[in-house]
Design a protein around this motif. Structure first.
Motif, short mmCIF file in Angstrom:
data_model
loop_
_atom_site.label_atom_id
_atom_site.label_comp_id
_atom_site.label_asym_id
_atom_site.label_seq_id
_atom_site.Cartn_x
_atom_site.Cartn_y
_atom_site.Cartn_z
N ILE A 20 -2.13 -34.37 60.44
CA ILE A 20 -2.10 -32.93 60.12
C ILE A 20 -0.66 -32.46 60.19
O ILE A 20 -0.01 -32.54 61.24
CB ILE A 20 -2.98 -32.13 61.09
N LEU A 21 -0.14 -32.00 59.05
CA LEU A 21 1.22 -31.46 58.99
C LEU A 21 1.15 -29.94 59.13
O LEU A 21 0.37 -29.28 58.43
CB LEU A 21 1.88 -31.82 57.66
N ASP B 127 -6.70 -25.00 50.32
CA ASP B 127 -5.62 -25.83 49.77
C ASP B 127 -4.93 -26.70 50.83
O ASP B 127 -3.79 -27.12 50.63
CB ASP B 127 -4.57 -24.97 49.06
N ALA B 128 -5.60 -26.95 51.96
CA ALA B 128 -4.97 -27.75 53.01
C ALA B 128 -5.36 -29.21 52.95
O ALA B 128 -4.88 -30.01 53.76
CB ALA B 128 -5.35 -27.18 54.38
N ALA B 129 -6.24 -29.58 52.01
CA ALA B 129 -6.72 -30.97 51.96
C ALA B 129 -6.65 -31.51 50.54
O ALA B 129 -6.46 -30.77 49.58
CB ALA B 129 -8.16 -31.05 52.49
N GLU B 130 -6.82 -32.81 50.44
CA GLU B 130 -6.68 -33.52 49.17
C GLU B 130 -7.83 -33.19 48.21
O GLU B 130 -9.00 -33.23 48.58
CB GLU B 130 -6.66 -35.02 49.45
N LYS B 131 -7.46 -32.87 46.99
CA LYS B 131 -8.44 -32.66 45.92
C LYS B 131 -8.02 -33.44 44.69
O LYS B 131 -6.84 -33.73 44.49
CB LYS B 131 -8.55 -31.17 45.57
N TRP C 126 -12.44 -31.03 58.35
CA TRP C 126 -13.15 -30.97 59.63
C TRP C 126 -12.20 -31.24 60.79
O TRP C 126 -12.27 -30.59 61.84
CB TRP C 126 -14.31 -31.96 59.66
N ALA C 127 -11.31 -32.20 60.61
CA ALA C 127 -10.34 -32.51 61.68
C ALA C 127 -9.41 -31.33 61.92
O ALA C 127 -9.09 -30.99 63.07
CB ALA C 127 -9.54 -33.76 61.30
N LEU C 128 -8.96 -30.70 60.84
CA LEU C 128 -8.08 -29.53 60.95
C LEU C 128 -8.79 -28.38 61.65
O LEU C 128 -8.23 -27.73 62.53
CB LEU C 128 -7.60 -29.11 59.56
#
Length: 646
Positions: free
Chosen positions: A481-482, A362-366, A381-383
């Protein structure tokens, strides 16, 4: 083996020794077993507990010395027993073949006790005193042990032996060695009678690696290359035909005109285990870099070193291009997003999907239907690279990244250097989000990845991340990245001198309708400013007045503007998570990160210290220049005097 397929196995990934703890009820024959195997004869007198016994390296083909620890059976020595269990690589539990009650004690006491102590070592169950069993009551070991092994999956092998006649006694420690070096538990599900998912994924990666012409089958030449790579010798044509014949008889779709298919390749691994040769499977796995957890060995995953805590590791543009192409390959319906099953297919050659658990879940846009967008995919991938670059590289290798692993990353310039040069070359920015409880931090992160606003309050447990791609003016894209820092962890977090080194922007959020929220946010902002000045990792700050849809507390509006002016940063950005215009906030954060020399808060004491340093530096410069002029004058005078005398 399979007409020659396979060969000499590896010795267990470099293990140098093995420690075995032998336990069981009193009188089950464990001490006699140890003594008989070590001396190759049945002992006349055996002490209650033997001292540590070592079997030499040449006792078994793997050439690894085995240290056997005989444990006391009495309750008085429980602490010693537990200590030995924790040290052991493998545990042997004994029962007496002529005493059925000792067998019952395995499932009523010993096995539950190992679980209670959370002992992770494999277990070998050994029936001793086979020569004393009543032959009038024949029993099959499989019938006795099947229900116990079904309940206790940690049991690797069961065997019965006799120390008196030495029947199968040496085999006990061979199986103990085998259980550690070549365990079947990680490979095969005994209940379902099939390969475990992790093994299937590893085998599929090996198959893809060997399928050089990408035709979905291993030709005779490719099979021979595989055989030589793993075992150092090719198969002759007769052996190769024998292998394919065995596969075709048992797995009809395992062989085609093109060669051995993936189902056939998987079947071979099942056959290795079925025939009691897991060491062959492990030899192949270890040749391709897998450890006992069916993950790549860490020494095969080189990552660049950071020389300063204010540096970070990013994926190179070439690696990002590889990932975009890979995304498109699995986006079968070309809708710019991956369904959960498409994402699972993408990671089908990895041990598992790396983003199923926190902090990636749940850390990325869906999309509303749960599909992962291309921005969400690249942001994950960046995270992962930011948090655990070794995990990133491992998963790149799993999915088929064929370039030099060291070329996958770049190490950024120090943030302190970026501030001096007044620009940055980073493509990924990390933003720490501070703020009191109920200020709107979580809503800010939710909104960043496109989740709908919820009126219900749910406190964040632990740290949380949100990552996405932010479009900047001019078509430039940056990944932001927040990282949410809960209020109750702020003090401990900032106590670390290097806590702000990895931060590009610190965002402090407060509820603009709550005066208490503003006061707490002000305290956090001042503490961040002080820590930045003390540590030398001064961080640009953005103050966010959240819940702009509510009536603002008048005094907090005036005071927040004054505090920002005193610190030398921009006035608060007013936002409401119910408002669709919140994206301007994220562009503001990225813009602040792109100008690392601006918006760095400066306290009054910090300003005084800075002025003192400037005065001292000016004085030192004046003295240095004066001294240099003096030396130059003296040199000129001496030259003049020398010419005059001449």
């Amino acid at each position: 083996m399979l007409g020659g397929f396979g060969g000499k196995s590896s010795s267990g990934g470099g293990r140098k020794s093995l420690r075995v703890a032998v336990a069981g009820d009193k009188g089950t024959g464990k001490s006699s077993l140890i003594s008989a195997v070590a001396s190759e004869t049945f002992p006349d007198n055996v002490p209650r507990v033997l001292p540590p016994t070592t079997l030499p390296a040449d006792a078994y083909p793997d050439y690894i010395p085995i240290t056997i620890i005989d444990t006391p059976s009495s309750i008085d020595n429980r602490i010693k027993l537990i200590e030995e269990f924790r040290k052991a690589d493998v545990v042997i539990l004994t029962y007496a073949c002529d005493q059925p009650a000792t067998l019952d004690r395995l499932s009523s006491y010993w096995l539950p006790e190992l679980r209670r102590l959370e002992i992770k070592a494999p277990v070998i169950v050994v029936g001793c005193k086979l020569d004393l069993r009543d032959e009038r009551s024949p029993v099959r070991l499989e019938d006795i042990m099947a229900p116990i092994m079904k309940e206790y999956r940690e049991i690797e092998t069961c065997i019965e032996c006799s120390a008196l006649t030495l029947i199968q006694a040496p085999d006990v420690f061979y199986y103990a060695l085998k259980a550690v070096l070549h365990p079947t538990f990680p490979l095969f599900d005994q209940e379902k009678q099939c390969l475990k998912p992790r093994l299937r994924r590893a085998v599929q990666r090996i198959f893809n690696f060997c399928d050089q012409d990408l035709d979905g089958a291993l030709s005779d030449a490719e099979l021979n290359d595989f055989q030589v790579n793993c075992f150092g010798a090719p198969l002759d044509p007769v052996e190769l035909m024998g292998v394919k014949r065995v596969v075709q008889e048992r797995q009809p779709d395992g062989v085609t005109d093109l060669g051995l298919t993936l189902p056939g390749f998987l079947f071979l691994f099942s056959l290795f285990i079925e025939r009691g040769r897991p060491e062959t499977a492990w030899a192949i796995l270890r040749k391709f870099g897998y450890n006992d957890s069916l993950e790549l060995n860490t020494e095969l995953i080189p990552i660049p070193a950071k020389h300063s805590p204010d540096q970070s590791i990013e994926l190179t543009n070439e690696t990002m291009d590889f990932l975009r192409g890979f995304f498109q390959l699995y986006d079968l319906d070309n809708d710019g997003a991956l369904r959960p099953d498409e994402l699972d297919d993408l990671f089908q050659t990895a041990p598992d999907c790396p983003w199923l658990e926190a902090p990636y879940k749940d850390a990325a846009e869906k999309k509303p239907d749960g599909k992962l967008t291309i921005n969400g995919f690249l942001s994950e991938w960046a995270l992962m690279t930011l948090i655990d670059p070794r995990k990133t590289l491992a998963n790149l290798i799993y999915i088929g990244y064929g370039h030099d692993p060291t070329s996958a990353f770049s190490v950024t310039r120090k943030r302190s250097v970026d501030r001096k040069k007044q620009r940055t070359e980073r493509n990924v920015f990390q933003c720490f989000v501070f703020g009191p409880k109920k200020s709107g931090k979580s809503a800010l992160l939710d909104s960043f990845v496109g989740r709908k606003f919820s009126d219900g309050y749910k406190a964040t447990v632990g740290e949380r991340y949100a990552a996405n791609v932010v479009d900047q003016p001019g078509g430039c894209k940056k990944t932001l990245i927040l990282r949410e820092i809960p209020e109750d962890r702020v003090k401990k977090f900032l106590a670390n001198k290097e806590s702000l080194a990895a931060c590009d922007v610190a965002v402090v959020v407060y509820d603009s309708s709550d005066v208490y929220s503003w006061k707490k946010a002000r305290e956090m902002l001042m503490e961040i400013a002080r820590k930045g000045e003390e540590s030398g990792y001064g961080t640009p700050c953005v103050l966010v007045a959240a819940k702009d849809d509510l009536d603002a507390y008048p005094m907090s509006v005036q005071e927040s503007d004054r505090v920002c002016m005193d610190l030398g940063i921009d006035i608060p950005v007013s936002v409401s998570m119910k408002d669709d215009e919140r994206n301007s906030l994220f562009r503001k954060i990225v813009s602040t990160a792109e100008n690392p020399h601006m918006s760095v808060p400066e306290t009054e004491s910090g300003r005084r210290s800075k002025n003192i340093r400037q005065v001292v530096n000016s004085s030192l410069l004046f003295v240095s220049v004066g001294t240099a002029i003096g030396f130059a004058g003296l040199a000129a005078y001496r030259a003049y005097s020398a010419r005059k005398n001449a």
